[in-house]
Motif scaffolding. Structure first.
Motif, PDB file in Angstrom:
ATOM      1  N   HIS A   1       2.800   0.010   0.172  1.00  0.00           N
ATOM      2  CA  HIS A   1       2.383   1.402  -0.127  1.00  0.00           C
ATOM      3  C   HIS A   1       1.305   1.912   0.754  1.00  0.00           C
ATOM      4  O   HIS A   1       0.351   1.485   0.500  1.00  0.00           O
ATOM      5  CB  HIS A   1       2.092   1.513  -1.703  1.00  0.00           C
ATOM      6  N   GLY A   2       1.611   2.459   1.789  1.00  0.00           N
ATOM      7  CA  GLY A   2       0.602   2.730   2.643  1.00  0.00           C
ATOM      8  C   GLY A   2       0.024   1.583   3.345  1.00  0.00           C
ATOM      9  O   GLY A   2       1.004   0.629   3.924  1.00  0.00           O
ATOM     10  N   SER A   3      -1.257   1.291   3.164  1.00  0.00           N
ATOM     11  CA  SER A   3      -2.033   0.083   3.732  1.00  0.00           C
ATOM     12  C   SER A   3      -2.145  -1.021   2.521  1.00  0.00           C
ATOM     13  O   SER A   3      -2.681  -2.008   2.979  1.00  0.00           O
ATOM     14  CB  SER A   3      -3.195   0.133   4.158  1.00  0.00           C
ATOM     15  N   PHE A   4      -1.549  -0.552   1.294  1.00  0.00           N
ATOM     16  CA  PHE A   4      -1.595  -1.607   0.292  1.00  0.00           C
ATOM     17  C   PHE A   4      -0.226  -2.450  -0.051  1.00  0.00           C
ATOM     18  O   PHE A   4       0.712  -1.825   0.230  1.00  0.00           O
ATOM     19  CB  PHE A   4      -1.956  -0.954  -0.877  1.00  0.00           C
ATOM     20  N   ALA A   5      -0.304  -3.873   0.142  1.00  0.00           N
ATOM     21  CA  ALA A   5       0.943  -4.841  -0.096  1.00  0.00           C
ATOM     22  C   ALA A   5       0.652  -5.407  -1.283  1.00  0.00           C
ATOM     23  O   ALA A   5      -0.390  -5.699  -1.814  1.00  0.00           O
ATOM     24  CB  ALA A   5       1.166  -5.470   1.046  1.00  0.00           C
ATOM     25  N   LEU A   6       1.606  -5.629  -2.152  1.00  0.00           N
ATOM     26  CA  LEU A   6       1.672  -6.219  -3.321  1.00  0.00           C
ATOM     27  C   LEU A   6       2.973  -7.115  -3.464  1.00  0.00           C
ATOM     28  O   LEU A   6       4.024  -6.664  -3.245  1.00  0.00           O
ATOM     29  CB  LEU A   6       1.583  -5.221  -4.567  1.00  0.00           C
ATOM     30  N   THR A   7       2.737  -8.334  -3.980  1.00  0.00           N
ATOM     31  CA  THR A   7       3.960  -9.286  -4.195  1.00  0.00           C
ATOM     32  C   THR A   7       3.953  -9.395  -5.604  1.00  0.00           C
ATOM     33  O   THR A   7       3.131  -9.196  -6.409  1.00  0.00           O
ATOM     34  CB  THR A   7       3.961 -10.391  -3.313  1.00  0.00           C
ATOM     35  N   GLU A   8       4.959 -10.063  -6.080  1.00  0.00           N
ATOM     36  CA  GLU A   8       5.154 -10.695  -7.609  1.00  0.00           C
ATOM     37  C   GLU A   8       5.605  -9.584  -8.311  1.00  0.00           C
ATOM     38  O   GLU A   8       5.288  -8.485  -8.473  1.00  0.00           O
ATOM     39  CB  GLU A   8       4.056 -11.245  -8.202  1.00  0.00           C
TER      40      GLU A   8
END
Length: 144
Positions: free
Chosen positions: A63-70
């Protein structure tokens, strides 16, 4: 959209975890791009992917410059960040119970997941052998 969303999933679209993130975005009515990752080729270990991902796993939401896994973290983030249908119950106690069940399904019942994986549904015919004793016990736990 000023902060575009990209959901990285397995290239064969068989991961139940990627599916849960996909469904969360769809339920919220959020626009996003889908980017398949070829796990068979090891694309999740390539420098470009690893530089975005803390875990090197799919699904991953950027999301934009934010990355999230799980997947559970992605689902909670989507629920809290975007308007639309609630994905989790409204009270803290109900949300806690929903998260408990969600975590249990993902961390327990391994014999069932090994013997009847999503690959059996989408890539290979189901095995002909009956469930092992361990998988039968896990099935009993799930049904109880």
């Amino acid at each position: 959209m000023s902060n575009p969303l990209t959901l990285y999933t397995d290239a064969h679209f068989i991961s139940p975890y990627a599916m849960s993130a996909f469904v969360a975005l769809e339920e919220k009515g959020v626009s996003f791009e889908l980017s398949p990752v070829d796990l068979d080729r090891g694309a999740q270990r390539e420098a470009g992917y690893v530089s975005l991902s803390l875990t090197g796993k799919v699904p991953m939401l950027v999301h934009g410059s934010f990355a999230l896994t799980e997947s559970s973290a992605i689902t909670e983030y989507v629920d809290e960040t975007f308007p639309g249908s609630a994905l989790y119950p409204s009270t803290a106690l109900q949300r806690a119970r929903a998260r408990q069940i969600q975590a249990w399904l993902r961390s327990d019942l391994m014999p069932i997941r090994q013997e009847r994986s999503s690959e059996n549904l989408f890539r290979r015919p189901p095995p002909l052998a009956p469930l092992s004793e361990a998988a039968q016990q896990a099935t009993g736990k799930l049904l109880a």
